[in-house]
Design a protein around this motif. Structure first.
Motif, PDB file in Angstrom:
ATOM      1  N   PHE A   1      43.597  51.995  33.543  1.00  0.00           N
ATOM      2  CA  PHE A   1      43.071  50.658  33.296  1.00  0.00           C
ATOM      3  C   PHE A   1      42.338  50.552  31.962  1.00  0.00           C
ATOM      4  CE2 PHE A   1      43.503  50.391  37.961  1.00  0.00           C
ATOM      5  CZ  PHE A   1      44.128  49.152  38.072  1.00  0.00           C
ATOM      6  N   ARG A   2      42.111  51.675  31.288  1.00  0.00           N
ATOM      7  CA  ARG A   2      41.388  51.636  30.012  1.00  0.00           C
ATOM      8  C   ARG A   2      42.328  51.268  28.868  1.00  0.00           C
ATOM      9  NH1 ARG A   2      37.921  57.307  30.234  1.00  0.00           N
ATOM     10  NH2 ARG A   2      37.378  57.171  32.460  1.00  0.00           N
ATOM     11  N   SER A   3      41.749  50.698  27.815  1.00  0.00           N
ATOM     12  CA  SER A   3      42.535  50.436  26.610  1.00  0.00           C
ATOM     13  C   SER A   3      42.796  51.755  25.901  1.00  0.00           C
ATOM     14  CB  SER A   3      41.764  49.502  25.667  1.00  0.00           C
ATOM     15  OG  SER A   3      40.686  50.211  25.061  1.00  0.00           O
ATOM     16  N   ALA A   4      43.638  51.728  24.883  1.00  0.00           N
ATOM     17  CA  ALA A   4      43.922  52.935  24.111  1.00  0.00           C
ATOM     18  C   ALA A   4      42.653  53.467  23.447  1.00  0.00           C
ATOM     19  CB  ALA A   4      44.988  52.638  23.054  1.00  0.00           C
ATOM     20  N   ALA A   5      41.688  52.581  23.215  1.00  0.00           N
ATOM     21  CA  ALA A   5      40.430  52.980  22.582  1.00  0.00           C
ATOM     22  C   ALA A   5      39.391  53.444  23.605  1.00  0.00           C
ATOM     23  CB  ALA A   5      39.862  51.821  21.771  1.00  0.00           C
ATOM     24  N   GLY A   6      39.765  53.450  24.884  1.00  0.00           N
ATOM     25  CA  GLY A   6      38.849  53.900  25.923  1.00  0.00           C
ATOM     26  C   GLY A   6      37.830  52.857  26.345  1.00  0.00           C
ATOM     27  N   THR A   7      38.202  51.594  26.205  1.00  0.00           N
ATOM     28  CA  THR A   7      37.289  50.511  26.564  1.00  0.00           C
ATOM     29  C   THR A   7      37.801  49.742  27.780  1.00  0.00           C
ATOM     30  OG1 THR A   7      38.399  48.974  25.052  1.00  0.00           O
ATOM     31  CG2 THR A   7      36.530  50.227  24.180  1.00  0.00           C
TER      32      THR A   7
ATOM     33  N   ASP B   1      53.019  41.909  27.223  1.00  0.00           N
ATOM     34  CA  ASP B   1      53.034  43.035  26.296  1.00  0.00           C
ATOM     35  C   ASP B   1      52.085  44.112  26.808  1.00  0.00           C
ATOM     36  OD1 ASP B   1      52.765  44.838  24.229  1.00  0.00           O
ATOM     37  OD2 ASP B   1      52.268  43.364  22.698  1.00  0.00           O
ATOM     38  N   ARG B   2      52.585  45.307  27.026  1.00  0.00           N
ATOM     39  CA  ARG B   2      51.761  46.386  27.579  1.00  0.00           C
ATOM     40  C   ARG B   2      50.686  46.874  26.616  1.00  0.00           C
ATOM     41  NH1 ARG B   2      53.900  48.600  32.371  1.00  0.00           N
ATOM     42  NH2 ARG B   2      55.823  47.541  32.971  1.00  0.00           N
ATOM     43  N   GLY B   3      50.741  46.415  25.387  1.00  0.00           N
ATOM     44  CA  GLY B   3      49.697  46.774  24.433  1.00  0.00           C
ATOM     45  C   GLY B   3      48.444  45.936  24.580  1.00  0.00           C
ATOM     46  N   LYS B   4      48.496  44.918  25.451  1.00  0.00           N
ATOM     47  CA  LYS B   4      47.343  44.045  25.657  1.00  0.00           C
ATOM     48  C   LYS B   4      46.602  44.480  26.924  1.00  0.00           C
ATOM     49  CE  LYS B   4      49.539  39.993  23.544  1.00  0.00           C
ATOM     50  NZ  LYS B   4      49.991  38.595  23.777  1.00  0.00           N
ATOM     51  N   PRO B   5      45.394  45.017  26.785  1.00  0.00           N
ATOM     52  CA  PRO B   5      44.644  45.471  27.967  1.00  0.00           C
ATOM     53  C   PRO B   5      44.330  44.308  28.912  1.00  0.00           C
ATOM     54  CG  PRO B   5      43.705  46.358  25.942  1.00  0.00           C
ATOM     55  CD  PRO B   5      44.685  45.311  25.533  1.00  0.00           C
ATOM     56  N   ILE B   6      44.094  44.642  30.165  1.00  0.00           N
ATOM     57  CA  ILE B   6      43.773  43.641  31.185  1.00  0.00           C
ATOM     58  C   ILE B   6      42.339  43.854  31.649  1.00  0.00           C
ATOM     59  CG2 ILE B   6      44.303  42.853  33.535  1.00  0.00           C
ATOM     60  CD1 ILE B   6      47.246  43.439  32.883  1.00  0.00           C
TER      61      ILE B   6
END
Length: 202
Positions: A102-108, A50-55
């Protein structure tokens, strides 16, 4: 699946921007060089994730917490000093050194220093962190041994690197994931428990 790949083979593939499978202290990982890959898309594609899960990134040193994180809280530094290298992923605000892809949607960004000599040597030879997820198709078990790697997944990457030290030290338990922004809380509890973390908060 060949067992003849070497660390140098894996490093060369990563420097070409390709995905490889390699050992960590917990399970086998599927990763790319954060400098040489355009982004994490290949990992999502190969793993069917799922592309919503950051790596998260695997890093080589404690200094990387402040290199790739910004406004890092004291608790995160204390935890890294106590549990790195080891099965603890710390989610912090990403610094400018982290490409937006590479960042999450929240910038983390999630950062972890693995307690595995082969993984750290690979990071050192590539010269940058490795964006890494467990080496399994989504919904399937994570492999604790080289023999347990799914041949279908292995066929989708450049190579799979066996652990020169053997697989007897793999814990099989995913890392504890702690978000440090804005208020620290556990997203996933692994070997390092809530009580372990609370003890350092005092």
């Amino acid at each position: 699946m060949s067992t003849s790949a070497t660390l140098s083979d894996a490093a060369r593939a990563l420097k070409r921007g390709e995905a490889v499978i390699f050992p960590t202290d917990t399970v086998y990982g599927l990763g790319v060089s954060v400098r040489d890959a355009a982004g994490p898309d290949v990992l999502y594609h190969v793993k069917e994730r799922d592309r919503g899960k950051p790596i998260a990134w695997l890093v080589a040193s404690l200094a990387d917490l402040d290199r790739y994180g910004v406004d890092v809280p004291d608790l995160a530094r204390c935890l890294a000093a106590r549990y790195w290298p080891g099965p603890l992923t710390l989610i912090v605000r990403a610094s400018d050194a982290v490409p937006e892809s590479f960042r999450s949607a929240a910038g983390t960004i999630g950062l972890r220093m693995p307690d595995n000599a082969c993984a750290r040597a690979l990071i050192d030879e590539v010269g940058c962190p490795l964006a890494t997820t467990s080496a399994n198709l989504s919904g399937h078990a994570s492999p604790c041994s080289f023999a347990a790697i799914d041949p279908e997944l292995a066929a989708r990457v450049s190579l799979a690197l066996p652990d020169p030290a053997g697989d007897q030290t793999k814990s099989g338990l995913a890392s504890t994931v702690l978000t440090c922004t804005p208020t620290p809380h556990i997203i996933r509890e692994g070997t390092i428990t809530k009580a372990d973390i609370a003890a350092l908060e005092k």
